[in-house]
Motif scaffolding. Sequence first.
Motif, PDB file in Angstrom:
ATOM      1  N   TYR A  75      -2.495  17.441   8.998  1.00 36.27           N
ATOM      2  CA  TYR A  75      -3.896  17.130   8.671  1.00 36.27           C
ATOM      3  C   TYR A  75      -4.012  16.165   7.503  1.00 36.27           C
ATOM      4  CZ  TYR A  75      -4.855  21.003  11.761  1.00 36.27           C
ATOM      5  OH  TYR A  75      -4.906  21.821  12.853  1.00 36.27           O
ATOM      6  N   ASP A  76      -2.894  15.599   7.095  1.00 37.30           N
ATOM      7  CA  ASP A  76      -2.920  14.656   5.986  1.00 37.30           C
ATOM      8  C   ASP A  76      -3.411  13.290   6.484  1.00 37.30           C
ATOM      9  OD1 ASP A  76      -2.560  13.643   3.472  1.00 37.30           O
ATOM     10  OD2 ASP A  76      -0.520  14.404   3.250  1.00 37.30           O
ATOM     11  N   TYR A  77      -3.622  12.371   5.534  1.00 36.37           N
ATOM     12  CA  TYR A  77      -4.015  10.996   5.866  1.00 36.37           C
ATOM     13  C   TYR A  77      -2.878  10.354   6.681  1.00 36.37           C
ATOM     14  CZ  TYR A  77      -6.123   6.417   5.110  1.00 36.37           C
ATOM     15  OH  TYR A  77      -6.722   5.195   5.284  1.00 36.37           O
ATOM     16  N   PRO A  78      -3.217   9.487   7.642  1.00 32.84           N
ATOM     17  CA  PRO A  78      -2.175   8.938   8.533  1.00 32.84           C
ATOM     18  C   PRO A  78      -0.959   8.335   7.812  1.00 32.84           C
ATOM     19  CG  PRO A  78      -4.358   8.320   9.322  1.00 32.84           C
ATOM     20  CD  PRO A  78      -4.583   9.057   8.037  1.00 32.84           C
ATOM     21  N   ALA A  79      -1.184   7.733   6.641  1.00 32.51           N
ATOM     22  CA  ALA A  79      -0.062   7.092   5.921  1.00 32.51           C
ATOM     23  C   ALA A  79       1.047   8.083   5.581  1.00 32.51           C
ATOM     24  CB  ALA A  79      -0.574   6.444   4.629  1.00 32.51           C
ATOM     25  N   ASN A  80       0.680   9.374   5.493  1.00 38.02           N
ATOM     26  CA  ASN A  80       1.679  10.384   5.135  1.00 38.02           C
ATOM     27  C   ASN A  80       2.034  11.259   6.341  1.00 38.02           C
ATOM     28  OD1 ASN A  80       3.446  11.668   3.398  1.00 38.02           O
ATOM     29  ND2 ASN A  80       1.893  13.048   2.540  1.00 38.02           N
TER      30      ASN A  80
ATOM     31  N   PRO B 258       0.796  -1.220   0.000  1.00 38.22           N
ATOM     32  CA  PRO B 258       0.000   0.000   0.000  1.00 38.22           C
ATOM     33  C   PRO B 258       0.843   1.292   0.000  1.00 38.22           C
ATOM     34  CG  PRO B 258       0.067  -0.978   2.185  1.00 38.22           C
ATOM     35  CD  PRO B 258       0.774  -1.936   1.256  1.00 38.22           C
ATOM     36  N   THR B 259       0.159   2.409  -0.016  1.00 42.59           N
ATOM     37  CA  THR B 259       0.835   3.712  -0.003  1.00 42.59           C
ATOM     38  C   THR B 259       1.769   3.821   1.205  1.00 42.59           C
ATOM     39  OG1 THR B 259      -1.298   4.527  -0.762  1.00 42.59           O
ATOM     40  CG2 THR B 259       0.377   6.181  -0.303  1.00 42.59           C
ATOM     41  N   ALA B 260       1.285   3.340   2.340  1.00 43.22           N
ATOM     42  CA  ALA B 260       2.069   3.434   3.575  1.00 43.22           C
ATOM     43  C   ALA B 260       3.398   2.702   3.431  1.00 43.22           C
ATOM     44  CB  ALA B 260       1.275   2.853   4.745  1.00 43.22           C
ATOM     45  N   LEU B 261       3.411   1.618   2.671  1.00 43.80           N
ATOM     46  CA  LEU B 261       4.651   0.876   2.475  1.00 43.80           C
ATOM     47  C   LEU B 261       5.646   1.718   1.677  1.00 43.80           C
ATOM     48  CD1 LEU B 261       6.377  -1.661   2.638  1.00 43.80           C
ATOM     49  CD2 LEU B 261       5.097  -2.597   0.716  1.00 43.80           C
TER      50      LEU B 261
ATOM     51  N   ALA C  50      -3.368   1.247  -5.553  1.00 37.50           N
ATOM     52  CA  ALA C  50      -4.223   1.269  -6.758  1.00 37.50           C
ATOM     53  C   ALA C  50      -5.713   1.368  -6.455  1.00 37.50           C
ATOM     54  CB  ALA C  50      -3.963   0.007  -7.573  1.00 37.50           C
ATOM     55  N   HIS C  51      -6.083   1.305  -5.167  1.00 35.76           N
ATOM     56  CA  HIS C  51      -7.500   1.060  -4.858  1.00 35.76           C
ATOM     57  C   HIS C  51      -8.432   2.271  -4.929  1.00 35.76           C
ATOM     58  CE1 HIS C  51      -5.965   1.981  -0.701  1.00 35.76           C
ATOM     59  NE2 HIS C  51      -7.112   2.639  -0.640  1.00 35.76           N
ATOM     60  N   LYS C  52      -7.906   3.411  -5.404  1.00 40.06           N
ATOM     61  CA  LYS C  52      -8.817   4.558  -5.546  1.00 40.06           C
ATOM     62  C   LYS C  52      -8.983   4.888  -7.025  1.00 40.06           C
ATOM     63  CE  LYS C  52      -7.390   6.345  -1.059  1.00 40.06           C
ATOM     64  NZ  LYS C  52      -8.495   5.945  -0.201  1.00 40.06           N
ATOM     65  N   TRP C  53      -8.409   5.979  -7.485  1.00 40.51           N
ATOM     66  CA  TRP C  53      -8.643   6.484  -8.842  1.00 40.51           C
ATOM     67  C   TRP C  53      -8.041   5.603  -9.915  1.00 40.51           C
ATOM     68  CZ3 TRP C  53     -12.154  10.277  -8.628  1.00 40.51           C
ATOM     69  CH2 TRP C  53     -12.303  10.932  -7.405  1.00 40.51           C
TER      70      TRP C  53
ATOM     71  N   ILE D 213      -1.961   9.079  -4.126  1.00 40.48           N
ATOM     72  CA  ILE D 213      -3.125   8.192  -4.282  1.00 40.48           C
ATOM     73  C   ILE D 213      -4.410   8.943  -4.629  1.00 40.48           C
ATOM     74  CG2 ILE D 213      -3.869   8.151  -1.847  1.00 40.48           C
ATOM     75  CD1 ILE D 213      -4.319   5.109  -2.182  1.00 40.48           C
ATOM     76  N   GLN D 214      -4.524  10.214  -4.238  1.00 39.26           N
ATOM     77  CA  GLN D 214      -5.793  10.904  -4.496  1.00 39.26           C
ATOM     78  C   GLN D 214      -5.831  11.635  -5.837  1.00 39.26           C
ATOM     79  OE1 GLN D 214      -8.450  10.217  -3.184  1.00 39.26           O
ATOM     80  NE2 GLN D 214      -8.308   9.869  -0.971  1.00 39.26           N
ATOM     81  N   THR D 215      -4.806  11.450  -6.671  1.00 42.10           N
ATOM     82  CA  THR D 215      -4.900  12.011  -8.034  1.00 42.10           C
ATOM     83  C   THR D 215      -4.535  10.997  -9.116  1.00 42.10           C
ATOM     84  OG1 THR D 215      -2.628  12.872  -7.975  1.00 42.10           O
ATOM     85  CG2 THR D 215      -4.375  14.407  -7.338  1.00 42.10           C
TER      86      THR D 215
HETATM   87  C1  LIG Z   1      -4.114  10.580   1.069  1.00 44.71           C
HETATM   88  C2  LIG Z   1      -4.202   9.100   1.274  1.00 44.71           C
HETATM   89  N1  LIG Z   1      -3.084   8.378   1.340  1.00 44.71           N
HETATM   90  C3  LIG Z   1      -3.111   7.035   1.498  1.00 44.71           C
HETATM   91  C4  LIG Z   1      -4.312   6.367   1.607  1.00 44.71           C
HETATM   92  C5  LIG Z   1      -4.328   4.885   1.737  1.00 44.71           C
HETATM   93  O1  LIG Z   1      -3.177   4.419   2.323  1.00 44.71           O
HETATM   94  P1  LIG Z   1      -2.763   2.905   2.169  1.00 44.71           P
HETATM   95  O2  LIG Z   1      -2.625   2.628   0.696  1.00 44.71           O
HETATM   96  O3  LIG Z   1      -1.486   2.819   2.900  1.00 44.71           O
HETATM   97  O4  LIG Z   1      -3.831   2.074   2.784  1.00 44.71           O
HETATM   98  C6  LIG Z   1      -5.514   7.090   1.574  1.00 44.71           C
HETATM   99  C7  LIG Z   1      -6.811   6.407   1.760  1.00 44.71           C
HETATM  100  O5  LIG Z   1      -7.808   6.996   2.107  1.00 44.71           O
HETATM  101  C8  LIG Z   1      -5.448   8.487   1.381  1.00 44.71           C
HETATM  102  O6  LIG Z   1      -6.557   9.221   1.284  1.00 44.71           O
END
Ligand SMILES: Cc1ncc(COP(=O)(O)O)c(C=O)c1O
Length: 380
Positions: free
Chosen positions: A105-110, A80-83, A205-208, A185-187
């Motif tokens: 204020y970003d998503y926790p992965a970042n 995933p993105t976090a990796l 890959a799981h969004k756009w 991931i969001q674009t």
């Molecule tokens: C900005 C952002 N980064 C990452 C993710 C997903 O992270 P990961 O792929 O690690 O589950 C999301 C999911 O909502 C997101 O909105």
Amino acid sequence: MADPGERSRTFPVTREGIFLAHAAVAPISGPAREAMDAWTQDASRGRQESLEIWKKVRQTREVAARFLGCDWEEVSLLGPTALGLGLVALGIHWKPGDEVVYDPYDYPANVYPWLDLARRGVRPVPLKRNPGEAIGWEDVKPVLTPKTRLVSLATAHYLSGRQPELSVIGPELKKRGVLLCLDGIQTLGVLPTRWPEADFLAADAHKWMLGPVGAGVLMVRKRVWDQLHPPLLGSWNVVSPDFLAQPEIAFEGEGRRYEPGSLNLPGIEGMRASLELLENLGHDDVQQHALGLARRLREGARQAGFRIYGSGEDRGERVITSLVEPPGGWEPVKRRMEEENVRVSWRKEHDGKVLLRVSPHGSNIPGEIEKFLTLLGTAG
Ligand SMILES: Cc1ncc(COP(=O)(O)O)c(C=O)c1O
């Protein structure tokens, strides 16, 4: 996509109702399902890996590279993105006292990969801005110091959809020799995500991209390979003839450099097929279509008295729209959406307010936005 039959084959989710939650976990496309099914067939016959699949893996790197504006050798297939982001955080040769700028204020992965660097003597420096506001150069500049090594931003915020001013931030960081890392991931798959100044970019890959969960890309530019030591090592990224561990560590080239072990081949196949689909539909057409739907949605929601999260002057276009909770709460709206099988996402803001997030893609049609607006009603 005018032909309904073709639309339902290409985007099977459109048979089920109205899907407006691509910023959450999107449905995989029809071609992605076919590609994954084909892999599963082969796998069940003893061919999880084959010459054919290695060609497809190469095609995946190539199509991802076209979306990212990089060389295919710069694409690692992880997820995933976090990796991807974690790998960057762990692999850089940090010096004690180095600083890393992130958006709290970003998503926790970042956020967490950078916060955790404090254990290694790196100072995490949060950007100062109001939630919902787009990040401009004027937000980044004041927190930079001669010790700033890296700035990590999302290409679009997951709640507001707003994009940072990367066309200015990128070159300014380069002038100062600061690394730029992006959570794309969001674009990626819907809006342009080619930032020449980005040294690293990670996206699942799981969004756009309309791919499966747990398959993704990590872009590492060749120009920074010497600055990012692969922190995860195994038989795939360390040259290991005949699967024998060697006394010396020599890394494989290309994207393999950051892929330590067996690849997620079914996931990669799904991601490839969806990226190729989006490319065939046309980057620009998909983008304009999704942006048009999102604009209409905001216009309708505003007319109905709803407040858009992160309003104000728009620097760029956005495909994600979050509506702020109205005085009477969301319950009636939620019920109507569920009854009519309209999929949206509900997300909390840091202050506890619940946002209704809507994120149409190339697969949606204008009538679906009108239906959404009818069900939304008025803010009361
Ligand atoms: C900005 C952002 N980064 C990452 C993710 C997903 O992270 P990961 O792929 O690690 O589950 C999301 C999911 O909502 C997101 O909105």
